[in-house]
Design a protein around this motif. Structure first.
Motif, PDB file in Angstrom:
ATOM      1  N   ALA A  72      43.890  66.587  14.761  1.00 18.96           N
ATOM      2  CA  ALA A  72      42.844  65.970  14.107  1.00 18.96           C
ATOM      3  C   ALA A  72      43.625  64.647  13.456  1.00 18.96           C
ATOM      4  O   ALA A  72      43.085  63.369  13.434  1.00 18.96           O
ATOM      5  CB  ALA A  72      42.098  66.546  13.315  1.00 18.96           C
ATOM      6  N   ALA A  73      44.689  64.854  12.903  1.00 12.61           N
ATOM      7  CA  ALA A  73      45.367  63.867  12.172  1.00 12.61           C
ATOM      8  C   ALA A  73      46.039  62.663  13.150  1.00 12.61           C
ATOM      9  O   ALA A  73      46.000  61.485  12.932  1.00 12.61           O
ATOM     10  CB  ALA A  73      46.607  64.262  11.285  1.00 12.61           C
ATOM     11  N   LEU A  74      46.362  63.164  14.381  1.00 10.67           N
ATOM     12  CA  LEU A  74      46.887  62.490  15.241  1.00 10.67           C
ATOM     13  C   LEU A  74      45.945  61.292  15.781  1.00 10.67           C
ATOM     14  O   LEU A  74      46.042  60.253  16.041  1.00 10.67           O
ATOM     15  CB  LEU A  74      47.598  63.107  16.521  1.00 10.67           C
ATOM     16  CG  LEU A  74      49.166  63.409  16.454  1.00 10.67           C
ATOM     17  CD1 LEU A  74      49.416  64.229  17.649  1.00 10.67           C
ATOM     18  CD2 LEU A  74      49.770  62.284  16.538  1.00 10.67           C
ATOM     19  N   ALA A  75      44.639  61.907  15.802  1.00  9.45           N
ATOM     20  CA  ALA A  75      43.511  60.923  16.487  1.00  9.45           C
ATOM     21  C   ALA A  75      43.229  59.656  15.570  1.00  9.45           C
ATOM     22  O   ALA A  75      42.849  58.650  16.025  1.00  9.45           O
ATOM     23  CB  ALA A  75      42.171  61.866  16.516  1.00  9.45           C
ATOM     24  N   ILE A  76      43.836  59.585  14.248  1.00  7.37           N
ATOM     25  CA  ILE A  76      43.294  58.704  13.201  1.00  7.37           C
ATOM     26  C   ILE A  76      44.643  58.115  12.877  1.00  7.37           C
ATOM     27  O   ILE A  76      44.630  57.151  11.960  1.00  7.37           O
ATOM     28  CB  ILE A  76      42.783  59.039  12.335  1.00  7.37           C
ATOM     29  CG1 ILE A  76      43.101  60.206  11.384  1.00  7.37           C
ATOM     30  CG2 ILE A  76      40.997  59.707  12.746  1.00  7.37           C
ATOM     31  CD1 ILE A  76      42.233  60.461  10.233  1.00  7.37           C
ATOM     32  N   ALA A  77      45.840  58.703  13.200  1.00  7.26           N
ATOM     33  CA  ALA A  77      46.940  57.994  12.641  1.00  7.26           C
ATOM     34  C   ALA A  77      47.144  56.983  13.226  1.00  7.26           C
ATOM     35  O   ALA A  77      47.212  56.433  14.400  1.00  7.26           O
ATOM     36  CB  ALA A  77      48.159  58.931  12.839  1.00  7.26           C
ATOM     37  N   GLY A  78      48.047  56.015  12.429  1.00  8.17           N
ATOM     38  CA  GLY A  78      48.843  54.540  12.988  1.00  8.17           C
ATOM     39  C   GLY A  78      50.051  54.792  13.999  1.00  8.17           C
ATOM     40  O   GLY A  78      50.464  55.998  13.846  1.00  8.17           O
ATOM     41  N   PRO A  79      50.547  53.837  14.267  1.00 12.13           N
ATOM     42  CA  PRO A  79      51.676  53.962  15.047  1.00 12.13           C
ATOM     43  C   PRO A  79      52.995  54.719  14.820  1.00 12.13           C
ATOM     44  O   PRO A  79      53.486  55.561  15.138  1.00 12.13           O
ATOM     45  CB  PRO A  79      52.206  52.487  15.475  1.00 12.13           C
ATOM     46  CG  PRO A  79      50.957  51.711  15.298  1.00 12.13           C
ATOM     47  CD  PRO A  79      50.094  52.417  14.162  1.00 12.13           C
ATOM     48  N   VAL A  80      53.178  54.547  13.466  1.00 13.38           N
ATOM     49  CA  VAL A  80      54.412  55.136  12.861  1.00 13.38           C
ATOM     50  C   VAL A  80      53.929  56.619  12.585  1.00 13.38           C
ATOM     51  O   VAL A  80      54.884  57.679  12.869  1.00 13.38           O
ATOM     52  CB  VAL A  80      54.928  54.360  11.488  1.00 13.38           C
ATOM     53  CG1 VAL A  80      55.719  55.046  10.758  1.00 13.38           C
ATOM     54  CG2 VAL A  80      55.083  52.814  11.875  1.00 13.38           C
ATOM     55  N   PHE A  81      53.072  56.699  11.975  1.00  6.98           N
ATOM     56  CA  PHE A  81      52.578  58.243  11.772  1.00  6.98           C
ATOM     57  C   PHE A  81      52.442  59.131  12.855  1.00  6.98           C
ATOM     58  O   PHE A  81      52.729  60.094  12.835  1.00  6.98           O
ATOM     59  CB  PHE A  81      51.525  58.218  10.531  1.00  6.98           C
ATOM     60  CG  PHE A  81      51.757  57.764   9.488  1.00  6.98           C
ATOM     61  CD1 PHE A  81      52.409  58.704   8.406  1.00  6.98           C
ATOM     62  CD2 PHE A  81      51.320  56.776   8.656  1.00  6.98           C
ATOM     63  CE1 PHE A  81      52.859  58.273   7.098  1.00  6.98           C
ATOM     64  CE2 PHE A  81      51.595  56.182   7.638  1.00  6.98           C
ATOM     65  CZ  PHE A  81      52.391  57.060   6.766  1.00  6.98           C
TER      66      PHE A  81
END
Length: 236
Positions: A72-81
């Motif tokens: 779920a976090a990967l789905a909304i994370a920016g490029p660095v995160f």
């Protein structure tokens, strides 16, 4: 060379799907029977003990839930995160593999707590003396496959995340530019280049002024709530 946005979108969705499937399989495997322990005839207790994956490898449930949260976090994370989270996903998959392999490599030790609960016998040597045979089920091997799947999906996220589309606009409250600049700067730059008419740019910034229409809209909404609190119908 420009990259087809559809390719990045498909890569993102496929990676998310693999992570969800892998984490779900780990969670499923943790709830199933991993080992069937048959005790020796000298034991005055139950001759057969079934050991669940959550007992043989206690960390699996937490790792599976962490994998779902990471997806779920990967789905909304920016490029660095994305890179940081994907690397954490690789470590998570490795942890699943280690937990499953450790349990299978020494099923008696992994089942010691269940045997002690059923027989009251403790101590590694005493427990091993009670065990006549161990039958390993399919589920620990499935957990290993799921761990490898998580590793592959997370590694793919590290390699191909630069092709993924950016996070949805609904997660951005005050920033309109992909580079993180405020909306006012983006609109002003566009108006200077002629991409947006000057009056449109003024409309974009008017909402933030003390005497803008947004202030009037907020006042109207507050008045309506006050009327509802008093029991009046604001639509009359």
């Amino acid at each position: 060379m420009a990259t087809d946005p559809g390719v990045g979108r498909r890569a993102k969705y496929l990676t998310m799907l693999l992570l969800v499937v892998g984490s779900g399989l780990v969670l499923l495997a943790a709830t199933q029977t991993w080992f069937t322990i048959r005790l020796s005839d000298t034991a005055n207790h139950s001759s057969t003990i079934e050991v669940a994956g959550s007992v043989a490898a206690p960390a699996l449930t937490a790792l599976a839930l962490a994998g779902l949260a990471l997806t779920a976090a990967l789905a909304i994370a920016g490029p660095v995160f994305r890179i940081v989270l994907a690397l954490l996903g690789v470590l998570l998959g490795v942890s699943v593999l280690i937990s499953a392999i450790t349990a299978v490599s020494d099923a008696v030790r992994a089942s010691a707590s269940a045997i002690t609960t059923a027989t009251g016998v403790a101590g590694n040597a005493s427990i091993r003396h009670l065990v006549h045979s161990v039958e390993t089920q399919l589920w620990p091997w499935l957990a290993m496959v799921a761990g490898a799947l998580i590793i592959l999906a997370a590694a793919a996220a590290v390699v191909f995340s630069r092709l993924w589309p950016g996070p949805s606009r609904k997660y951005q409250t005050r920033f309109a530019g992909e580079d993180g600049r405020p909306a006012e700067e983006v609109v002003a730059e566009a108006s200077e280049e002629g991409a947006v008419p000057a009056d449109a740019a003024a409309d974009e910034t008017a909402d933030d002024t003390p005497d803008g229409t947004s202030t009037l809209d907020r006042d109207t909404a507050i008045d309506s709530w006050d009327e509802l609190t008093r029991g009046d119908d604001p639509t009359r």
